[in-house]
Design a protein around this motif. Structure first.
Motif, mmCIF file in Angstrom:
data_model
loop_
_atom_site.group_PDB
_atom_site.id
_atom_site.type_symbol
_atom_site.label_atom_id
_atom_site.label_comp_id
_atom_site.label_asym_id
_atom_site.label_seq_id
_atom_site.Cartn_x
_atom_site.Cartn_y
_atom_site.Cartn_z
ATOM 1 N N LEU A 1 0.674 -1.516 0.391
ATOM 2 C CA LEU A 1 -0.115 0.263 0.130
ATOM 3 C C LEU A 1 0.531 1.302 0.085
ATOM 4 C CD1 LEU A 1 -2.874 1.504 0.018
ATOM 5 C CD2 LEU A 1 -2.632 0.725 2.706
ATOM 6 N N VAL A 2 1.731 1.288 0.918
ATOM 7 C CA VAL A 2 2.664 2.229 0.820
ATOM 8 C C VAL A 2 3.326 2.582 -0.989
ATOM 9 C CG1 VAL A 2 5.561 2.988 1.393
ATOM 10 C CG2 VAL A 2 4.095 1.414 3.082
ATOM 11 N N GLY A 3 3.792 1.595 -1.495
ATOM 12 C CA GLY A 3 4.466 2.115 -3.010
ATOM 13 C C GLY A 3 3.341 2.519 -3.537
ATOM 14 N N LEU A 4 2.013 2.450 -3.545
ATOM 15 C CA LEU A 4 0.613 2.698 -4.129
ATOM 16 C C LEU A 4 -0.010 3.069 -4.652
ATOM 17 C CD1 LEU A 4 -1.923 -0.272 -5.078
ATOM 18 C CD2 LEU A 4 -1.634 2.172 -4.694
ATOM 19 N N ALA A 5 0.273 3.576 -2.831
ATOM 20 C CA ALA A 5 -0.180 5.269 -3.106
ATOM 21 C C ALA A 5 0.776 6.279 -2.787
ATOM 22 C CB ALA A 5 -0.171 5.399 -1.231
ATOM 23 N N TRP A 6 1.931 6.576 -2.410
ATOM 24 C CA TRP A 6 3.127 7.257 -3.034
ATOM 25 C C TRP A 6 3.489 7.061 -4.808
ATOM 26 C CZ3 TRP A 6 5.044 11.280 -1.071
ATOM 27 C CH2 TRP A 6 5.979 11.280 -0.923
ATOM 28 N N GLY A 7 3.237 6.308 -4.970
ATOM 29 C CA GLY A 7 3.223 6.301 -6.829
ATOM 30 C C GLY A 7 1.778 7.224 -7.444
ATOM 31 N N LEU A 8 1.215 6.659 -7.058
ATOM 32 C CA LEU A 8 -0.425 8.152 -7.257
ATOM 33 C C LEU A 8 -0.092 9.409 -6.383
ATOM 34 C CD1 LEU A 8 -3.054 7.454 -8.171
ATOM 35 C CD2 LEU A 8 -3.671 7.120 -6.282
ATOM 36 N N ASP A 9 0.036 9.159 -5.551
ATOM 37 C CA ASP A 9 0.762 10.945 -4.723
ATOM 38 C C ASP A 9 1.391 11.402 -6.072
ATOM 39 O OD1 ASP A 9 2.477 12.552 -3.387
ATOM 40 O OD2 ASP A 9 0.677 11.901 -1.525
ATOM 41 N N GLU B 1 -8.441 25.164 -7.533
ATOM 42 C CA GLU B 1 -6.989 24.258 -7.638
ATOM 43 C C GLU B 1 -6.862 23.961 -6.807
ATOM 44 O OE1 GLU B 1 -6.636 23.704 -10.627
ATOM 45 O OE2 GLU B 1 -7.299 25.329 -12.128
ATOM 46 N N ILE B 2 -6.649 24.552 -5.744
ATOM 47 C CA ILE B 2 -6.638 23.598 -4.246
ATOM 48 C C ILE B 2 -7.217 23.105 -4.101
ATOM 49 C CG2 ILE B 2 -7.317 25.040 -2.658
ATOM 50 C CD1 ILE B 2 -5.648 25.897 -0.681
ATOM 51 N N LEU B 3 -8.315 22.540 -4.111
ATOM 52 C CA LEU B 3 -9.210 21.508 -3.487
ATOM 53 C C LEU B 3 -7.803 20.112 -4.120
ATOM 54 C CD1 LEU B 3 -13.020 22.618 -4.038
ATOM 55 C CD2 LEU B 3 -11.778 22.338 -2.321
ATOM 56 N N PHE B 4 -7.469 20.078 -4.744
ATOM 57 C CA PHE B 4 -6.513 19.133 -5.120
ATOM 58 C C PHE B 4 -6.137 18.557 -3.994
ATOM 59 C CE2 PHE B 4 -8.127 20.211 -9.749
ATOM 60 C CZ PHE B 4 -8.994 19.228 -10.021
ATOM 61 N N PHE B 5 -5.180 19.895 -3.814
ATOM 62 C CA PHE B 5 -4.083 19.107 -2.646
ATOM 63 C C PHE B 5 -4.538 17.867 -1.620
ATOM 64 C CE2 PHE B 5 -2.209 22.679 -5.166
ATOM 65 C CZ PHE B 5 -1.014 21.466 -5.262
ATOM 66 N N PRO B 6 -6.014 18.488 -0.755
ATOM 67 C CA PRO B 6 -5.902 17.732 0.114
ATOM 68 C C PRO B 6 -6.337 16.545 -0.074
ATOM 69 C CG PRO B 6 -7.478 19.983 -0.052
ATOM 70 C CD PRO B 6 -7.231 19.616 -0.619
ATOM 71 N N GLY B 7 -6.520 15.523 -0.946
ATOM 72 C CA GLY B 7 -6.731 14.804 -1.531
ATOM 73 C C GLY B 7 -5.827 14.028 -1.966
ATOM 74 N N ILE B 8 -4.450 14.945 -2.851
ATOM 75 C CA ILE B 8 -3.623 14.228 -2.403
ATOM 76 C C ILE B 8 -2.560 13.964 -1.543
ATOM 77 C CG2 ILE B 8 -0.594 14.242 -4.067
ATOM 78 C CD1 ILE B 8 -2.733 16.266 -5.759
ATOM 79 N N ALA B 9 -2.875 14.416 -0.513
ATOM 80 C CA ALA B 9 -2.101 15.185 0.735
ATOM 81 C C ALA B 9 -2.569 13.325 1.731
ATOM 82 C CB ALA B 9 -2.526 15.963 1.456
ATOM 83 N N ILE B 10 -4.189 12.902 1.795
ATOM 84 C CA ILE B 10 -4.794 12.299 1.888
ATOM 85 C C ILE B 10 -3.464 10.703 1.543
ATOM 86 C CG2 ILE B 10 -5.888 10.415 2.171
ATOM 87 C CD1 ILE B 10 -8.030 12.433 1.852
ATOM 88 N N LEU B 11 -2.986 10.613 0.256
ATOM 89 C CA LEU B 11 -1.886 9.538 0.385
ATOM 90 C C LEU B 11 -0.626 9.407 0.406
ATOM 91 C CD1 LEU B 11 -3.292 9.530 -3.556
ATOM 92 C CD2 LEU B 11 -3.463 8.081 -2.277
ATOM 93 N N GLY B 12 -0.163 10.567 1.004
ATOM 94 C CA GLY B 12 1.069 11.103 1.950
ATOM 95 C C GLY B 12 1.077 10.673 2.757
ATOM 96 N N ALA B 13 -0.293 10.903 3.187
ATOM 97 C CA ALA B 13 0.209 10.193 5.241
ATOM 98 C C ALA B 13 -0.197 9.297 5.412
ATOM 99 C CB ALA B 13 -2.101 11.345 5.378
ATOM 100 N N ILE B 14 -1.075 8.509 4.509
ATOM 101 C CA ILE B 14 -0.979 6.963 4.687
ATOM 102 C C ILE B 14 -0.149 6.558 3.580
ATOM 103 C CG2 ILE B 14 -2.442 4.962 2.531
ATOM 104 C CD1 ILE B 14 -5.088 6.987 2.301
ATOM 105 N N THR B 15 0.788 7.110 2.813
ATOM 106 C CA THR B 15 2.102 6.407 2.790
ATOM 107 C C THR B 15 2.655 6.014 3.959
ATOM 108 O OG1 THR B 15 2.318 7.615 0.547
ATOM 109 C CG2 THR B 15 4.515 7.011 1.464
#
Length: 331
Positions: A14-22, A238-252
């Motif tokens: 999951l780490v690899g998948l989340a960071w790759g998508l991030d 445009e800023i609304l994209f970042f909270p979603g991407i940051a979820i991936l960073g936190a999950i990583t």
């Protein structure tokens, strides 16, 4: 043990998948009109990414009733060293990585970035006097050769005119993350635990992102005039994209700690390197990046090198077998 292995492999994958998508989504967002025309675009992207990562980790800390522990940890020597490590690994590492994504494309930046554990081991050898096994040396050499080959990729310079600049920034990120690991290693080995403080890995991680966010917010953004770009992003949504991407960073990072808890730091670190594979796949699916045989081979060589460096498979699966036999005997 078998259950822990499965859980560890799941969280590690999951780490690899989340960071790759991030990585790929950060590249996609970086192509919007506002960020593309702003001089401070990459620093703004890094600021928003780590800022929202801190926000999500803060929510987790509140939910788990660990927030007070975070502030207590800040007062300790280990907490202060964590802040120092974060200064090296977060603003320097993340800024370099976002610039690498912008100039060299996500697939290439991600593939090169996963060599940071090997660079960290080399730095630890010279700074912390840690020994390197022959297997580790072979793995590091393989991953470095793969990285060097990737750097000499025959990419379309019309599409990525500043490709080599991007690879240079990615190497800066690698150095930042590797140095962060060395500083944390020093803290864990040289600084004694304070008995009245029992901190969780998540609390250390929260401090890391707090330090990063504060550094960007109070120093870097004012210096580069980044808040003007942030305001423009806010008004254009445009800023609304970042909270979603940051979820991936936190999950990583949260998944990485889980993986380390279940299968150990070596396997957890190795599984982390699969982000390069996922970045290549997502780059193709989302950005339309061509997966050339050369890129695929270089990426696989780098990942193979990291696995050889990080994991002694005989020891890992040997321990697994011994524990299982012991459980069977006791039953």
């Amino acid at each position: 043990m078998e259950g822990n292995l499965k859980k560890g492999l799941f969280f590690g994958s999951l780490v690899g998948l989340a960071w790759g998508l991030d990585t790929v989504l950060m590249g996609l967002v970086g192509n919007n009109t506002i960020l593309k025309t702003a001089a401070s675009s990459t620093l703004v992207s890094a600021f928003l990414h780590d800022g929202f990562c801190f926000f999500w980790l803060l929510i987790v800390a509140l939910f788990r009733k660990e927030l007070l522990g975070v502030f207590k940890l800040l007062k300790t020597k280990k907490g202060k060293v964590t802040c120092l490590a974060a200064l090296v690994g977060a603003p320097i590492g993340m800024s370099g990585y976002v610039m690498g994504i912008k100039y060299a494309a996500p697939a290439y930046a991600s593939s090169l970035s996963v060599i940071y554990p090997g660079i960290g081991a080399i730095l630890s050898y010279f700074i912390l006097k840690e020994k390197l096994s022959k297997r580790a040396i072979i793995g590091i050499i393989i991953s470095l050769l793969g990285s060097a080959a990737l750097g000499y990729s025959k990419v379309d310079l019309n599409m990525y005119p500043e490709f080599y600049k991007g690879m240079a920034f990615t190497l800066l990120a690698v150095l930042g993350w590797a140095s962060e690991g060395v500083i944390i290693g020093y803290a864990m080995k040289k600084i004694k635990d304070e008995e009245h403080i029992k901190a969780s890995p998540q609390q250390f991680l929260t401090i890391r992102y707090l330090t990063s966010f504060a550094t960007y917010a109070l120093i870097i953004m004012p210096l580069v005039g980044g808040y003007d770009t942030v305001v423009k992003l806010t008004t254009n949504k445009e800023i609304l994209f970042f909270p979603g991407i940051a979820i991936l960073g936190a999950i990583t990072y949260l998944s990485w700690y889980k993986a380390v808890d279940y299968v150990g730091a070596s396997m957890g670190t190795a599984l982390n390197s699969t982000a390069a594979f996922w970045a290549i796949i997502f780059s193709s699916l989302i950005l339309g990046t061509e997966i050339t045989p050369y890129l695929a081979i270089c990426g696989l060589v780098i990942i193979l090198g990291v696995f050889i460096f990080a994991v002694d498979f005989k020891e890992f699966f040997g321990k697994n077998k011994k524990v299982n036999n012991k459980v069977i005997e006791e039953v």
